[in-house]
Each structure stands twice: as C-alpha cells, then as structure tokens.
Design a protein around this motif. Structure first.
Motif, mmCIF file in Angstrom:
data_model
loop_
_atom_site.group_PDB
_atom_site.id
_atom_site.type_symbol
_atom_site.label_atom_id
_atom_site.label_comp_id
_atom_site.label_asym_id
_atom_site.label_seq_id
_atom_site.Cartn_x
_atom_site.Cartn_y
_atom_site.Cartn_z
ATOM 1 N N MET A 1 0.834 -1.214 0.000
ATOM 2 C CA MET A 1 0.000 0.000 0.000
ATOM 3 C C MET A 1 0.864 1.257 0.000
ATOM 4 S SD MET A 1 -3.038 -0.741 2.707
ATOM 5 C CE MET A 1 -3.727 -2.385 2.884
ATOM 6 N N ASP A 2 1.958 1.201 0.768
ATOM 7 C CA ASP A 2 2.789 2.404 0.938
ATOM 8 C C ASP A 2 3.935 2.488 -0.066
ATOM 9 O OD1 ASP A 2 1.347 3.533 3.112
ATOM 10 O OD2 ASP A 2 2.176 1.971 4.408
ATOM 11 N N GLY A 3 4.201 1.395 -0.782
ATOM 12 C CA GLY A 3 5.297 1.386 -1.764
ATOM 13 C C GLY A 3 4.879 2.062 -3.059
ATOM 14 N N ASP A 4 5.855 2.306 -3.938
ATOM 15 C CA ASP A 4 5.577 2.957 -5.231
ATOM 16 C C ASP A 4 4.715 2.033 -6.088
ATOM 17 O OD1 ASP A 4 5.550 4.096 -7.746
ATOM 18 O OD2 ASP A 4 7.673 4.580 -7.788
ATOM 19 N N VAL A 5 3.608 2.563 -6.550
ATOM 20 C CA VAL A 5 2.670 1.776 -7.352
ATOM 21 C C VAL A 5 3.327 1.333 -8.673
ATOM 22 C CG1 VAL A 5 1.595 3.755 -8.543
ATOM 23 C CG2 VAL A 5 0.243 1.721 -8.110
ATOM 24 N N GLY A 6 4.348 2.077 -9.113
ATOM 25 C CA GLY A 6 5.050 1.744 -10.361
ATOM 26 C C GLY A 6 5.788 0.420 -10.283
ATOM 27 N N ALA A 7 6.097 -0.037 -9.065
ATOM 28 C CA ALA A 7 6.845 -1.299 -8.899
ATOM 29 C C ALA A 7 5.921 -2.519 -8.970
ATOM 30 C CB ALA A 7 7.569 -1.282 -7.558
ATOM 31 N N LEU A 8 4.612 -2.286 -9.000
ATOM 32 C CA LEU A 8 3.661 -3.416 -9.003
ATOM 33 C C LEU A 8 3.507 -3.997 -10.404
ATOM 34 C CD1 LEU A 8 0.793 -1.852 -6.826
ATOM 35 C CD2 LEU A 8 2.539 -3.468 -6.060
ATOM 36 N N SER A 9 3.104 -5.274 -10.466
ATOM 37 C CA SER A 9 2.839 -5.926 -11.758
ATOM 38 C C SER A 9 1.524 -5.391 -12.324
ATOM 39 C CB SER A 9 2.709 -7.434 -11.555
ATOM 40 O OG SER A 9 1.509 -7.705 -10.846
ATOM 41 N N GLY A 10 1.264 -5.704 -13.593
ATOM 42 C CA GLY A 10 0.033 -5.249 -14.254
ATOM 43 C C GLY A 10 -1.227 -5.664 -13.511
ATOM 44 N N GLY A 11 -1.238 -6.922 -13.015
ATOM 45 C CA GLY A 11 -2.420 -7.425 -12.302
ATOM 46 C C GLY A 11 -2.701 -6.649 -11.025
ATOM 47 N N TRP A 12 -1.625 -6.273 -10.299
ATOM 48 C CA TRP A 12 -1.804 -5.504 -9.055
ATOM 49 C C TRP A 12 -2.208 -4.057 -9.361
ATOM 50 C CZ3 TRP A 12 -2.409 -7.509 -4.371
ATOM 51 C CH2 TRP A 12 -1.978 -8.830 -4.166
ATOM 52 N N LYS A 13 -1.686 -3.489 -10.455
ATOM 53 C CA LYS A 13 -2.104 -2.119 -10.845
ATOM 54 C C LYS A 13 -3.606 -2.114 -11.177
ATOM 55 C CE LYS A 13 2.240 -0.273 -12.575
ATOM 56 N NZ LYS A 13 3.128 -0.131 -13.730
ATOM 57 N N MET A 14 -4.034 -3.220 -11.779
ATOM 58 C CA MET A 14 -5.454 -3.371 -12.102
ATOM 59 C C MET A 14 -6.288 -3.290 -10.814
ATOM 60 S SD MET A 14 -6.595 -4.230 -15.229
ATOM 61 C CE MET A 14 -5.876 -5.567 -16.113
ATOM 62 N N ARG A 15 -5.790 -3.890 -9.739
ATOM 63 C CA ARG A 15 -6.507 -3.849 -8.457
ATOM 64 C C ARG A 15 -6.541 -2.432 -7.895
ATOM 65 N NH1 ARG A 15 -5.463 -9.439 -5.135
ATOM 66 N NH2 ARG A 15 -4.863 -10.735 -6.878
ATOM 67 N N VAL A 16 -5.444 -1.663 -8.094
ATOM 68 C CA VAL A 16 -5.422 -0.272 -7.615
ATOM 69 C C VAL A 16 -6.492 0.534 -8.369
ATOM 70 C CG1 VAL A 16 -4.042 1.848 -7.456
ATOM 71 C CG2 VAL A 16 -2.972 -0.357 -6.973
ATOM 72 N N ALA A 17 -6.572 0.298 -9.692
ATOM 73 C CA ALA A 17 -7.573 1.008 -10.509
ATOM 74 C C ALA A 17 -8.991 0.649 -10.055
ATOM 75 C CB ALA A 17 -7.386 0.657 -11.979
ATOM 76 N N LEU A 18 -9.178 -0.611 -9.678
ATOM 77 C CA LEU A 18 -10.493 -1.058 -9.197
ATOM 78 C C LEU A 18 -10.799 -0.401 -7.845
ATOM 79 C CD1 LEU A 18 -12.964 -2.925 -9.433
ATOM 80 C CD2 LEU A 18 -11.584 -4.778 -8.487
ATOM 81 N N ALA A 19 -9.789 -0.354 -6.966
ATOM 82 C CA ALA A 19 -9.964 0.269 -5.635
ATOM 83 C C ALA A 19 -10.388 1.734 -5.799
ATOM 84 C CB ALA A 19 -8.665 0.190 -4.844
ATOM 85 N N ARG A 20 -9.831 2.395 -6.795
ATOM 86 C CA ARG A 20 -10.134 3.812 -7.040
ATOM 87 C C ARG A 20 -11.631 4.000 -7.327
ATOM 88 N NH1 ARG A 20 -6.936 6.057 -11.987
ATOM 89 N NH2 ARG A 20 -5.106 5.642 -10.735
ATOM 90 N N ILE A 21 -12.192 3.104 -8.139
ATOM 91 C CA ILE A 21 -13.630 3.200 -8.474
ATOM 92 C C ILE A 21 -14.492 2.879 -7.255
ATOM 93 C CG2 ILE A 21 -15.476 2.329 -9.991
ATOM 94 C CD1 ILE A 21 -13.262 3.881 -11.502
#
Length: 540
Positions: free
Chosen positions: A155-175
C-alpha cells in the motif's frame, strides 16, 4: 437512471447494435453478457460518453456520477498505492497530496526560514482536508486495498513497482472508493485471487448504487446481479433474474423458437407441395393463387441463432502407475521467506487435487516443483513410472513467438506430426479455417490459452498440472474445458480461483496455510461444507 434508446452502432464493417434498447434503474445490479466481440466494452464507452452511437441516444439522468473500471489501467508510478487509489475520490486526493508536500517541506532543514509560513499554510490545507473527510478516506482506501489482498508494504510502496495485475486492483480500488451513483465494471474479477474475489462480492452486494458489469466468473456474477442484459445479434434483451435464471430462460426460448420454426417449415412445405402439384391445372387456379398470396404474407420464423462454441477434445492418455507423485520432506525458501518446511504429499492415479492457499502460500511453487521447473532446497520429489506430465503455466502464453502463426506454433512443437493431424488438433481447440493463419501476437488472451492447451495435449499426458487455466477464457469456453476435463481419465493437480471450476473438477483439496498443510478428501464443495469458508484466507 441510464437509458439506451434505439441505439445503432457500427465499427468498421461490424454491426454491433441495431435499434437496441435497455434501461438501468437506481439500485439495480445488472450483468452484461454476450459473446466476445459482441460490443460489451463499446456499450460501456457509450454510457461514459467516450463514444457515441451512430443513431439513437444514451440518456443519463442529470447529476448522476459514473465510475468506470476497464482493463486498460494506463500509466501508474511515482505515488503510493494508497495515494493512487484515493485519486479517484476527486478533490480530496489533491488536498492530501498538498499536505504530504507541506509535511516534507516543514521537515526540510534548507527551508527552516520559511517554517512559519509553511505551518500557517499547513493549517489551512489541513482544515480543508478535514472538511472533505480526508482522514476517513485514507482509512477507507486502506480497507479497500486490504480487501483486495494488499499488504501494508504494498500500500505504501511505489505503485510503479507493481505488476500489471496488481495495478489493475489499484484502478479497481479507485472506483470502489469513489462511491459513484452508478458503477460500470468491465471484468473486475480478472486478476483477483479467491479471497479478493469474495471480498469484492460482499462489497458489491452492499453497494447501494446501480451496477453494470461483465465477468467470466459464473459464481461471482450469479451472486451479485438481479438482472441480465444480453447483447446478441445487434439487439439487447433484458432478463429479470440472476445468471442461472437467464441461462434457463434462454435455453427455454431457444427450444420454443426451434419448435415454432419446425412447425412453420412443415406448414410451408405442405403449401408449396400443393402449389407445385396444381399450378398447371386451370380448375385449381384460384386456389393456387390464394395460397401463393398467403405464403407471401406469412412472417417467417427464424431458427434460433447458433452460438459459435469451442469444443475441446482431449485425446485419451496412456494409463500411469498407481503412485503418480511423491513429495517427501520438501523445504523451499525464496531469500528470507520460507515457503515450505518438510512438506509431505502423495498423489495417486485418478485423484484430482486442487491446491488452495492465500497469495504467497506457495501454490504455483508446488506446481513448479512437481514439474521440475524449480528445484527444492531439501527433500525429494518423485514422479512415478510411466507418468507423462502436461503443464499449463501462467507465463506459458508469454512464451509464444508473436511472429509465428497458430499452425507454425503447433508445427514447431511437433515437427514429426503430419499436417492433417495438426489441423485436426487446431480444430479441436477452436482454430478452424483462416484462424490457424493468425499470428500469435494478434491472438486474444483466450485464444493464446487455447493454443497453449493444444500444444500441451497433442501428445496426451496422463498427469495434468494446471496453474490458473481459466484466467483468460470466457464463460462458454470455460464450460467446454470443464466438460472435457471431467472426461479426462488421468490425474490432475491444479490451482484456480474459479469456484465453479474447483467444484466441478476436484476430488481432493490440499490447503497450504501458515499453520501447516491440510489434506481434505472430497472436492472443493466438501471442503466448503467442512470448513465453513470458501477460501483459506477467510478463516476467522
């Protein structure tokens, strides 16, 4: 709330909608279904105003906020996952970013002379942040990310270091954080593990706005939606009920339409026979004429549209010995992280083990150890005599050569095989006609998965090791795969987050937990009944 009024839409030569109509009311939870390429994503883009219909209109009530989650998440880097998730909640995230900047500035010794001004500015920004309920928002953001299986470090680390699947989860969390009046979710169940999927299911059940979503996960869809909108042949048909009810109704109306079509065909044949027989006779001229006119006026019943389906055909495998896999005292660690300590596990012929455990429990690692793609740090793994392994790995699709065609890809794998048998193999996995000349780089995720399976099954294995085989498959293809695997006579060891797949195919469960390894006789359904939970991470 959202109305699609007689919309027509064409993409190039493909007609997606012809005077199609549907409506989504406040609080409804709607599943959008239809074959791949039918226009589901186009429909989402028309509702959000990113595309317009060629004719008709999309009407959204005034003041209605819409949150749209698509598979295309865009660039993310330079911020924490929490900050990125909070970004969807509007102005509060900007104020939060200002707060963090001011905190950094106040701690900077080079700016000590500005401290009074910075403190004053910080007080103003903080008041605005509180006014916007910012502190509660960060708590909610962390709650949502935890629900989607993020650790505090992630949660606190740079989102850029995450894989595509985890970035997808961040985008979902945003909605999800945005709490819009209407949520449009395009495949939100992709890339989620079982625990996250069940958490999301509960979240959406409690969500009070309108929901329109697509998903290839049957159980997920079935538990959330109370209405189905189907795209088929350019029109939109609405069914009031869950996914199971829709399937029953659809099968029933197809059956009725087929019967109606057959009755009309029989009647037409009878009339035409009469006309042919008496058309040369003057005495019957009036009767013939009246029947010809009657035929011209009849509205023809169309036969039901045949869905294109892929039918998997697994060649029969040679029989293996009774002892298929023996894992004794196996230990494995990645750096500091210990995955197993003295793991013991036996697989016998005909058993179908599903491996369960939270993210990082070592599910995929076990499959890699069994297939020899990773070596244990200690202990032994023995694969029995005459056991032939077929391994479907998550990364197998990335290894396809993008410049080779489907057919060349099969030829590369089996240089000794005849053209005819490779064409038959391609046909068994849904590649017919020109499809076998497609380059691998233009294949969809589902097509790549089918090609990898075809390569795995040409020379039939008697032990199938499958790591998330259904990730990229649509519901119809998944159904075909389940049907084919249920006829497979060999042994299976697999990981899947699809509950329908787990329940249909497993007859043993291996659960990997921090407290140790648990074996369950009986499949996933029995596991749920015995433990009272659908996934290991839900134990309280």
């Amino acid at each position: 709330m959202i109305r699609l009024e007689n919309i027509s839409k064409q993409n190039g030569h493909q007609i997606l909608f012809i005077e199609a109509a549907a409506a989504i009311q406040r609080g409804e939870k709607v599943g959008l279904v239809g074959p791949n390429g039918a226009g589901k994503s186009t429909l989402f883009r028309m509702i959000t105003g990113q595309e317009s219909p060629d004719e008709g209109q999309v009407a959204v009530d005034r003041g209605v906020t819409i949150g749209y989650f698509s598979q295309d998440v865009g660039e993310m880097s330079g911020r924490s996952a929490v900050a990125e998730a909070m970004d969807g909640a509007g102005p509060v995230s900007e104020v939060g970013a200002q707060l963090h900047e001011l905190e950094a500035a106040m701690a900077d010794p080079d700016r000590a002379d500005e401290l009074d001004a910075l403190v004053e500015q910080y007080g103003e920004v903080q008041a605005r942040f509180e006014e916007l309920d910012g502190y509660a928002l960060e708590g909610r953001a962390r709650e949502v990310l935890a629900g989607l299986s993020f650790s505090q470090e992630m949660m606190d680390g740079d989102v850029g270091a995450l894989s595509g699947g985890w970035k997808m989860r961040v985008a979902l969390a945003r909605i999800l954080l945005m709490r819009p009046d209407a949520m449009l979710l395009d495949e939100p169940s992709n890339h989620l593990d079982l625990e996250s999927l069940i958490w999301l299911e509960d979240f959406l059940k409690g969500y009070e706005g309108a929901l329109l979503m697509t998903s290839h996960d049957r159980a997920f869809m079935n538990r959330i939606v109370n209405k189905i909108v189907e795209i088929d042949g350019g029109s939109l048909t609405t069914y009031a009920g869950d996914y199971e009810f829709y399937e029953q109704q659809r099968a029933l109306s197809e059956k009725q339409q087929q019967a109606q079509f057959e009755r009309q065909q029989a009647m037409l044949a009878k009339e035409i026979k009469f006309i042919e027989r008496f058309k040369a006779r003057a005495s019957h001229a009036a009767q013939v004429q009246s029947r010809v006119k009657k035929l011209e006026k009849i509205e023809r019943v169309e036969p039901p549209r045949r869905r294109q389906t892929v039918s998997f055909d697994f060649p029969p495998a040679p029989r293996s010995g009774d002892d298929v896999i023996s894992v004794k005292g196996v230990s494995k660690a990645y750096g500091e992280r210990r995955i197993y300590d003295a793991l013991d596990f036996q697989v016998r012929r005909g058993e179908r083990w599903c491996v369960m455990g939270v993210n990082g429990a070592g599910k995929s690692t076990l499959l890699k150890l069994v297939t020899g793609t990773t070596q244990p740090d200690g202990g032994s793994i023995t694969v029995g005599g005459s056991v032939k392994v077929g391994y479907f790995a998550q990364h197998a699709m990335e290894l396809l050569d993008g410049e080779r065609t489907v057919f060349q890809s099969l030829e590369d794998a089996f240089p000794q095989a005849g053209q005819g048998s490779l064409r038959t193999l391609a046909g068994c996995f849904g590649f017919s006609g020109d499809d076998i000349e497609k380059k691998c780089r233009v294949l969809s995720g589902g097509e790549k998965a089918r090609l990898v399976m075809a390569r795995m099954l040409y020379d039939p294995p008697n032990l199938l090791v499958l790591d998330e085989p259904t990730n990229h498959l649509d519901m119809a293809t998944k159904e075909m795969l389940i049907e084919a695997l249920s006829r497979f006579e060999g042994t299976m060891l697999f990981v899947s987050h699809d509950r329908h797949f787990l329940a249909a195919l497993s007859n043993r469960v291996l659960e990997l937990t921090p407290e140790g390894v648990h074996h369950y006789g009986g499949g996933y359904t029995e596991y749920v009944a015995r433990t009272g939970q659908e996934a290991p991470g839900l134990r309280h």
